[in-house]
Design an enzyme around this catalytic site. Structure first.
Site, PDB file in Angstrom:
ATOM      1  N   GLY A   1      90.550  42.956 -37.827  1.00 25.60           N
ATOM      2  CA  GLY A   1      91.854  43.010 -37.156  1.00 25.60           C
ATOM      3  C   GLY A   1      92.182  41.632 -36.608  1.00 25.60           C
ATOM      4  O   GLY A   1      91.629  40.624 -37.056  1.00 25.60           O
TER       5      GLY A   1
ATOM      6  N   GLU B   1      80.523  39.674 -23.981  1.00 31.98           N
ATOM      7  CA  GLU B   1      81.466  38.989 -23.096  1.00 31.98           C
ATOM      8  C   GLU B   1      82.906  39.419 -23.353  1.00 31.98           C
ATOM      9  O   GLU B   1      83.699  39.601 -22.411  1.00 31.98           O
ATOM     10  CB  GLU B   1      81.349  37.472 -23.287  1.00 31.98           C
ATOM     11  CG  GLU B   1      82.268  36.651 -22.405  1.00 31.98           C
ATOM     12  CD  GLU B   1      82.009  36.902 -20.916  1.00 31.98           C
ATOM     13  OE1 GLU B   1      80.983  36.447 -20.414  1.00 31.98           O
ATOM     14  OE2 GLU B   1      82.834  37.587 -20.272  1.00 31.98           O
TER      15      GLU B   1
ATOM     16  N   GLY C   1      89.022  40.033 -21.601  1.00 31.45           N
ATOM     17  CA  GLY C   1      89.451  39.040 -22.592  1.00 31.45           C
ATOM     18  C   GLY C   1      88.865  37.671 -22.389  1.00 31.45           C
ATOM     19  O   GLY C   1      87.640  37.483 -22.438  1.00 31.45           O
TER      20      GLY C   1
ATOM     21  N   LYS D   1      85.639  48.969 -18.497  1.00 30.27           N
ATOM     22  CA  LYS D   1      85.341  47.600 -18.051  1.00 30.27           C
ATOM     23  C   LYS D   1      84.703  47.601 -16.660  1.00 30.27           C
ATOM     24  O   LYS D   1      83.756  46.864 -16.399  1.00 30.27           O
ATOM     25  CB  LYS D   1      86.627  46.776 -18.051  1.00 30.27           C
ATOM     26  CG  LYS D   1      87.196  46.576 -19.465  1.00 30.27           C
ATOM     27  CD  LYS D   1      88.638  46.087 -19.411  1.00 30.27           C
ATOM     28  CE  LYS D   1      89.246  45.933 -20.785  1.00 30.27           C
ATOM     29  NZ  LYS D   1      90.716  45.750 -20.725  1.00 30.27           N
TER      30      LYS D   1
END
Lengths: 441, 441
Positions: free
Chosen positions: B25, B143, B148, B219
């Site tokens: 992607g 990471e 992001g 997250k």
């Protein structure tokens, strides 16, 4: 487990790492406390016991509120380098020369790992230290040297390693930021706030390293060396905050700006690097404008990662000790990186002169309150090719007023030439103040 | 060079690292582009050539604007795990189950290093993956799974490793932050802004993972697992932003707050961990209140390091690819850490229930505009032991008004009990909205 090519490791099979601490000021004592308090957590993390075995400081008798009796004492810190029972030396003495430099060099030559919080040493002697580290397979860690608790070195050297950094810098000196914040909030003079800061312990008795921008320059040089390539430290342009008045802070605020001492570095298309320290007007909406008092902040922009900003405590016992601890853990976990993060080193180069850099400027002049003055000043600016965005007049005293000018972007050399011409006008008193407007990333 | 005890390394003596990418992607293609563009810089850093040798994706014929002809193609990503010529597998497929999980598990079992951007996988199966990584000496990097471009995992797992973290969390989902920002700026409804975000590509066609808080929860769980100890994912309290109206954003603003979807975790004195995702009122002066649109931000407070905040791009091709590259470089430089940063692992525990957590609350009710309503509501709050800081009335339509209440700090269970009682009043229409006021660190 992979070895970075130029380090070997003598302690790989040991379950105990023996640390020596040189310098028992607030940071050194903070590190001892933190190591004791966190002993079991550190062993959980690293699988090793982290044990302080030796210390060195100037005065053995001083009461430091910690028990030093279990550590070997050295009057001469450099002797730590030849103690065979020490794996890693923590240099927390400070200063670019003298015992700090001697200890770090001797320790690296002896193949010992070194952890330091010494920004001046790394900024001024990084080239030689990188070479010693490589030659003697001795890693050198310096997270605590930049921006206290903020993991600045780790972020730039590791977190951004995959990106191309365009700009990096920020507010890197808490003393200056405290002075500027307090001047703005109270309207007091620079001298009065400095004196107060010295009394509170936020500024040194000899404040020049901080307020003339050198401390910021040391940190900026380290960041630029990692982010771009090694720079000759003496090629940086460095200007401090002595010329900023409380009036300037007020004028800037009315115009939508705050004044911050910034250290910034940028890579240009031709590969040249700008790197300077100077007070700047920063748009009040910018992230850095919201970082006040003793706080530090680092901002950068990567080609891929985009803009980022981090703020936190830039100095003090706890913040600096926690950064030293992070280095100890990196060492214990086997992290071995070349000083600037690149196995293939680049030559030291000079930062480009600020003369050709373009930006908008804030110009503040004290002038006679007589007809025609604004016309004279506008004519000088026009003749230097400087396009004016805004001129405002501020009351000062009966026959004199302050004028503030915001220019459109123009080369630094044009504005300094214009300032010299303005100073020659009979209606202008004293030297005009020129401050860069930094629009940041 | 020191080995972290539970990893050995097969590639220590190789000058070339062979990477496989599963999932082509935007992120997968971005990583290929960045590896090509940065090839010489990456070799300068690591001393190694980083070469993509194999790829896998669903559709071989899709035009991805990059040349895939030099890579071996696999229709089935899991087969990458048994390709002996691959050192490191990049899992960029996504999803907590299916091919992504199968590939990561098979690769670790085969002793290969794995790099993933898959937050759901790490949050839900971290315990098993940590075990596989340890058993098979295969490092696992993630990471890119949190925030992001922000090096969140590195900061917490390494930069803060020497400190005791008290609180950590932030704005971890760009889609929700974009929707809330746009609702506030335009006054449009949640549904209208969501539709627009979907058209612009800022929100998924099936938006539940984002807007119901699950992405933030993944997250947050990862951050809490590193910062404190492993948590049972299903013990987290998770609430999304569907119930927030544009009116709420306006009311909050008038009261000096902004509304943000936060994920926060805190360690209490007794060692218990609170960990929740919910929309919160944040004081408009707080650093997180100034993080808008698709930006993410992470904030934390350490016992020694104090408060810190970092903001940046939390998603997208460039930011995520740069985080993946940082992992590739860590791998190439020999960084080998246990999944949660601790060699001695702790048992998974449940996060404590939010019922007993104390905070101030924002309560919004639609009520009849008749005398006595305010008295009825005040009486209910008083009977539940809830002390009121402020009640304000806002026009709505002829015979109904909105009431907003800001309480003093009170246990969550008291406010939910009170809401149930309020709902029973004849003068109250629909369910009251309860939003936590988070004063942050």
């Amino acid at each position: 487990m992979k070895a970075a090519p130029h380090f070997s490791d003598k302690t790989a099979n040991s379950n105990s790492l023996r640390l020596a601490i040189a310098g028992l000021g607030t940071v050194g004592c903070g590190v001892i406390k933190l190591l004791q308090e966190q002993a079991s957590s550190l062993t959980d993390r690293t699988g090793k016991q982290l044990v302080v075995t030796a210390v060195s400081a100037r005065d053995r008798t001083k009461d430091r509120q910690i028990d030093l009796s279990s550590f070997r004492w050295y009057d001469n810190p450099v002797e730590l380098a030849s103690d065979e029972t020490i794996d890693c030396v923590l240099e927390l003495i400070g200063g670019a020369e003298g015992p700090a430099r001697d200890l770090v060099e001797a320790s690296l030559k002896a193949g010992k790992a070194v952890i330091t919080a010494n920004k001046a040493l790394i900024a001024l002697h990084g080239k030689e230290l990188a070479q010693l580290s490589k030659t003697h397979n001795a890693p050198l860690y310096y997270e605590a040297s930049v921006a206290g608790a903020i993991p600045a070195v780790k972020i730039v050297r590791e977190g951004l390693a995959g990106d191309i950094i365009k700009t990096i810098g920020g507010i890197l000196n808490g003393t200056c930021n405290y002075i500027l914040t307090t001047m703005e909030e109270t309207g007091q003079s620079f001298e009065a706030v400095l004196k107060e800061a010295q009394e509170k312990g936020f500024a040194e008795a000899e404040p020049s390293t901080d307020i003339d921008g050198w401390d910021t320059a040391h940190k900026l040089a380290i960041l630029a060396n990692i982010a771009f390539k090694p720079l000759q430290f003496d090629s940086l342009t460095v200007e401090g905050i002595r010329s900023i008045t409380a009036s300037d802070l007020g004028f800037a605020r009315k115009l939508g700006y705050k004044v911050k001492l910034l250290g910034m570095a940028r890579q240009h298309q031709d590969g040249s690097i700008e790197a300077w320290v100077r007070p700047c007007l920063v748009p009040e909406k910018a992230k850095l404008a919201q970082v006040d008092n003793v706080f530090n902040a680092l901002t950068w922009e990567g080609n891929y990662s985009g803009p980022m900003t981090i703020s936190g405590r830039g100095a003090g016992e706890g913040p600096t000790a926690s950064a030293v601890l992070a280095d100890i853990i990196d060492y214990a976990q086997g992290m071995r990186l070349p000083l600037w993060g690149r196995i293939v080193e680049q030559e030291e180069t000079a930062a480009r002169s600020v003369a050709s850099l373009k930006s908008a400027f804030y110009v503040r002049l004290l002038v006679d309150d007589t007809p025609g003055v604004m016309a004279d000043i506008s004519a000088v600016l026009r003749d230097q090719g400087i396009s004016v965005h805004l001129i405002a007049q501020h009351e000062f005293k009966l026959e004199q007023v302050y004028l503030t000018v915001i220019t459109h972007p123009v080369a630094n050399s044009h504005i300094t030439d214009a300032a010299a011409r303005l100073r020659e006008l009979n209606s202008v008193h004293g030297a005009p103040l020129i401050v860069t407007i930094e629009s940041l990333c």
